[in-house]
Each structure stands twice: as structure tokens, then as C-alpha cells.
Design a protein around this motif. Structure first.
Motif, mmCIF file in Angstrom:
data_model
loop_
_atom_site.group_PDB
_atom_site.id
_atom_site.type_symbol
_atom_site.label_atom_id
_atom_site.label_comp_id
_atom_site.label_asym_id
_atom_site.label_seq_id
_atom_site.Cartn_x
_atom_site.Cartn_y
_atom_site.Cartn_z
ATOM 1 N N THR A 142 0.905 -1.125 -0.056
ATOM 2 C CA THR A 142 -0.128 0.245 0.025
ATOM 3 C C THR A 142 0.925 1.316 0.181
ATOM 4 O O THR A 142 0.614 2.246 -0.532
ATOM 5 N N LEU A 143 1.904 1.236 0.625
ATOM 6 C CA LEU A 143 2.959 2.476 0.768
ATOM 7 C C LEU A 143 3.341 2.503 -0.389
ATOM 8 O O LEU A 143 3.650 3.722 -0.933
ATOM 9 N N ALA A 144 3.962 1.353 -1.195
ATOM 10 C CA ALA A 144 4.766 1.338 -2.414
ATOM 11 C C ALA A 144 3.676 2.025 -3.634
ATOM 12 O O ALA A 144 4.041 2.958 -4.330
ATOM 13 N N THR A 145 2.447 1.469 -3.365
ATOM 14 C CA THR A 145 1.434 2.244 -4.117
ATOM 15 C C THR A 145 1.341 3.566 -4.254
ATOM 16 O O THR A 145 1.012 4.462 -5.335
ATOM 17 N N THR A 146 1.317 4.162 -2.720
ATOM 18 C CA THR A 146 1.029 5.641 -2.602
ATOM 19 C C THR A 146 2.325 6.485 -2.988
ATOM 20 O O THR A 146 1.980 7.577 -3.844
ATOM 21 N N ILE A 147 3.311 5.769 -2.947
ATOM 22 C CA ILE A 147 4.609 6.670 -3.306
ATOM 23 C C ILE A 147 4.587 6.558 -4.587
ATOM 24 O O ILE A 147 4.860 7.680 -5.427
ATOM 25 N N ARG A 148 4.182 5.699 -5.446
ATOM 26 C CA ARG A 148 4.011 5.463 -7.078
ATOM 27 C C ARG A 148 3.207 6.435 -7.475
ATOM 28 O O ARG A 148 3.216 7.184 -8.364
ATOM 29 N N SER A 149 2.151 6.532 -6.795
ATOM 30 C CA SER A 149 0.921 7.507 -7.334
ATOM 31 C C SER A 149 1.538 9.058 -7.158
ATOM 32 O O SER A 149 1.107 9.713 -8.053
ATOM 33 N N ILE A 150 2.101 9.196 -6.005
ATOM 34 C CA ILE A 150 2.625 10.494 -5.849
ATOM 35 C C ILE A 150 3.699 10.995 -6.966
ATOM 36 O O ILE A 150 3.674 12.119 -7.645
ATOM 37 N N LEU A 174 -17.385 11.413 -12.809
ATOM 38 C CA LEU A 174 -16.953 10.432 -13.526
ATOM 39 C C LEU A 174 -15.392 10.479 -13.383
ATOM 40 O O LEU A 174 -14.742 9.405 -13.216
ATOM 41 N N ILE A 175 -14.956 11.521 -13.300
ATOM 42 C CA ILE A 175 -13.389 11.307 -13.114
ATOM 43 C C ILE A 175 -12.831 11.099 -11.816
ATOM 44 O O ILE A 175 -12.052 10.391 -11.576
ATOM 45 N N ILE A 176 -13.493 11.608 -10.811
ATOM 46 C CA ILE A 176 -13.230 11.212 -9.302
ATOM 47 C C ILE A 176 -13.437 9.596 -9.281
ATOM 48 O O ILE A 176 -12.585 8.890 -8.646
ATOM 49 N N PHE A 177 -14.560 8.997 -9.784
ATOM 50 C CA PHE A 177 -14.900 7.460 -9.681
ATOM 51 C C PHE A 177 -13.703 6.895 -10.581
ATOM 52 O O PHE A 177 -13.171 5.759 -9.926
ATOM 53 N N ALA A 178 -13.308 7.373 -11.607
ATOM 54 C CA ALA A 178 -12.216 6.823 -12.315
ATOM 55 C C ALA A 178 -10.945 6.881 -11.394
ATOM 56 O O ALA A 178 -10.166 5.956 -11.584
ATOM 57 N N GLY A 179 -10.381 7.916 -10.743
ATOM 58 C CA GLY A 179 -9.499 7.875 -9.935
ATOM 59 C C GLY A 179 -9.309 6.930 -8.828
ATOM 60 O O GLY A 179 -8.452 6.167 -8.543
ATOM 61 N N ILE A 180 -10.705 6.795 -8.347
ATOM 62 C CA ILE A 180 -10.927 5.825 -6.916
ATOM 63 C C ILE A 180 -10.676 4.591 -7.653
ATOM 64 O O ILE A 180 -9.979 3.724 -6.886
ATOM 65 N N PHE A 181 -11.365 4.094 -8.621
ATOM 66 C CA PHE A 181 -11.293 2.747 -9.216
ATOM 67 C C PHE A 181 -10.028 2.467 -9.674
ATOM 68 O O PHE A 181 -9.265 1.328 -9.435
ATOM 69 N N GLY A 182 -9.272 3.319 -10.190
ATOM 70 C CA GLY A 182 -7.926 3.137 -10.698
ATOM 71 C C GLY A 182 -7.012 2.752 -9.547
ATOM 72 O O GLY A 182 -6.040 1.946 -9.436
ATOM 73 N N ALA A 183 -7.193 3.830 -8.389
ATOM 74 C CA ALA A 183 -6.578 3.595 -7.243
ATOM 75 C C ALA A 183 -6.517 2.287 -6.398
ATOM 76 O O ALA A 183 -5.626 1.477 -6.155
ATOM 77 N N LEU A 184 -7.758 1.651 -6.340
ATOM 78 C CA LEU A 184 -8.254 0.391 -5.960
ATOM 79 C C LEU A 184 -7.481 -0.633 -6.755
ATOM 80 O O LEU A 184 -7.041 -1.785 -6.204
ATOM 81 N N TRP A 217 -4.651 -0.507 -8.484
ATOM 82 C CA TRP A 217 -3.287 -0.540 -8.314
ATOM 83 C C TRP A 217 -3.041 -1.139 -6.940
ATOM 84 O O TRP A 217 -2.015 -1.661 -6.764
ATOM 85 N N LEU A 218 -3.889 -0.820 -5.983
ATOM 86 C CA LEU A 218 -3.600 -1.401 -4.504
ATOM 87 C C LEU A 218 -3.794 -2.773 -4.429
ATOM 88 O O LEU A 218 -2.820 -3.517 -4.075
ATOM 89 N N PHE A 219 -4.751 -3.359 -5.389
ATOM 90 C CA PHE A 219 -4.812 -4.823 -5.383
ATOM 91 C C PHE A 219 -3.836 -5.356 -6.264
ATOM 92 O O PHE A 219 -3.230 -6.612 -5.732
ATOM 93 N N TYR A 220 -3.442 -4.600 -7.348
ATOM 94 C CA TYR A 220 -2.176 -4.958 -8.300
ATOM 95 C C TYR A 220 -0.998 -5.509 -7.291
ATOM 96 O O TYR A 220 -0.327 -6.174 -7.326
ATOM 97 N N PHE A 221 -0.426 -4.189 -6.705
ATOM 98 C CA PHE A 221 0.832 -4.147 -5.651
ATOM 99 C C PHE A 221 0.364 -5.345 -4.698
ATOM 100 O O PHE A 221 1.596 -5.840 -4.390
ATOM 101 N N PHE A 222 -0.350 -5.471 -3.974
ATOM 102 C CA PHE A 222 -0.680 -6.401 -3.111
ATOM 103 C C PHE A 222 -0.497 -7.708 -3.796
ATOM 104 O O PHE A 222 -0.038 -8.588 -3.080
ATOM 105 N N ALA A 223 -1.165 -8.106 -4.640
ATOM 106 C CA ALA A 223 -1.119 -9.552 -5.513
ATOM 107 C C ALA A 223 0.604 -9.569 -5.964
ATOM 108 O O ALA A 223 1.055 -10.691 -5.729
ATOM 109 N N LEU A 224 1.148 -8.562 -6.396
ATOM 110 C CA LEU A 224 2.512 -8.691 -6.919
ATOM 111 C C LEU A 224 3.374 -8.997 -5.451
ATOM 112 O O LEU A 224 4.438 -9.751 -5.648
ATOM 113 N N LYS A 225 3.079 -8.603 -4.516
ATOM 114 C CA LYS A 225 3.905 -8.549 -3.197
ATOM 115 C C LYS A 225 3.915 -10.038 -2.698
ATOM 116 O O LYS A 225 4.839 -10.387 -2.272
#
Length: 122
Positions: A12-20, A51-61, A63-71
């Protein structure tokens, strides 16, 4: 690179840093291309903002799941399953965006599914 970068950090922290980093990079690119020159916050409708806000939230989710699965798992099956999102985009575009159906697109989607299955078989 993401899998190697997750070795010593919480996903989760890695995803946050990547997003920043991505956000800062995109702001620099947008400024250098003068994308904000004639932009007005009020030029977007409430629906556009939603729609842009939801796209951002769903995109963030995503990436969170993706990085968790990769970890916690091997990269190849994680990426194979992640890329199946293209299949869902194809289906949603047909249903909600009235995009045209083509045999070529269907074959491409079926090949993606077959490829993901082949990568997941042990």
C-alpha cells in the motif's frame, strides 16, 4: 520493476509513493504542454467531475490490489489476470459506450483469455 521494488516495502505504501511520483510527473508534463492554459474548473459538469473522481478511485483500488498481489505472489499469473481487464473493457464498451462489435476484436479478446489461461496453468 514493481515486483522488485516491493521487496522491502508494504504494497500500500509503495502504491502511494508510486501515485505521488506519477501525479508530480503528470503535472510537470501538463504544465510543459500548457494543458492548463485555458482550463477552468467550472468548464466541467458535475457529471464530468463525478466520473473523473470515480475513475481515480477505481484506478487507485486497482493498483492497490495489483501491488498487493505482486507482493504476495509470482509476477506472471498476477500480470496475466490483471491484463484480463482488457476483456472487461471490451464487454463494457459494447454494453455502455455503444462501440461497434467486430470479429477481429472478438478474436483478440479470445486470444487474451487463452493466453492468460496458458500462463496460469502449472
Amino acid at each position: 520493476m514493481a515486483k522488485l521494488g516491493l521487496k522491502n516495502i508494504d504494497s500500500t505504501l509503495a502504491t502511494t509513493i508510486r501515485s505521488i511520483i506519477m501525479a508530480l510527473f503528470l503535472v510537470v508534463i501538463s504544465l510543459s504542454l500548457r494543458k492548463f492554459r485555458n482550463f477552468d474548473l467550472h468548464s466541467l459538469s458535475n457529471r464530468d467531475w463525478l466520473l473523473i473522481i470515480f475513475a481515480g478511485i477505481f484506478g487507485a483500488l486497482s493498483w492497490l490490489f495489483y501491488f498487493f498481489a505482486l507482493k504476495h505472489g509470482p509476477a506472471t499469473p498476477v500480470v496475466a489476470i490483471d491484463r484480463l481487464s482488457l476483456v472487461f473493457v471490451f464487454i463494457m464498451a459494447l454494453l455502455f459506450l455503444s462501440e461497434s462489435f467486430s470479429l477481429k476484436a472478438l478474436v483478440g479478446v479470445l486470444l487474451m483469455v487463452a493466453g492468460a489461461i496458458l500462463l496460469l496453468i502449472k
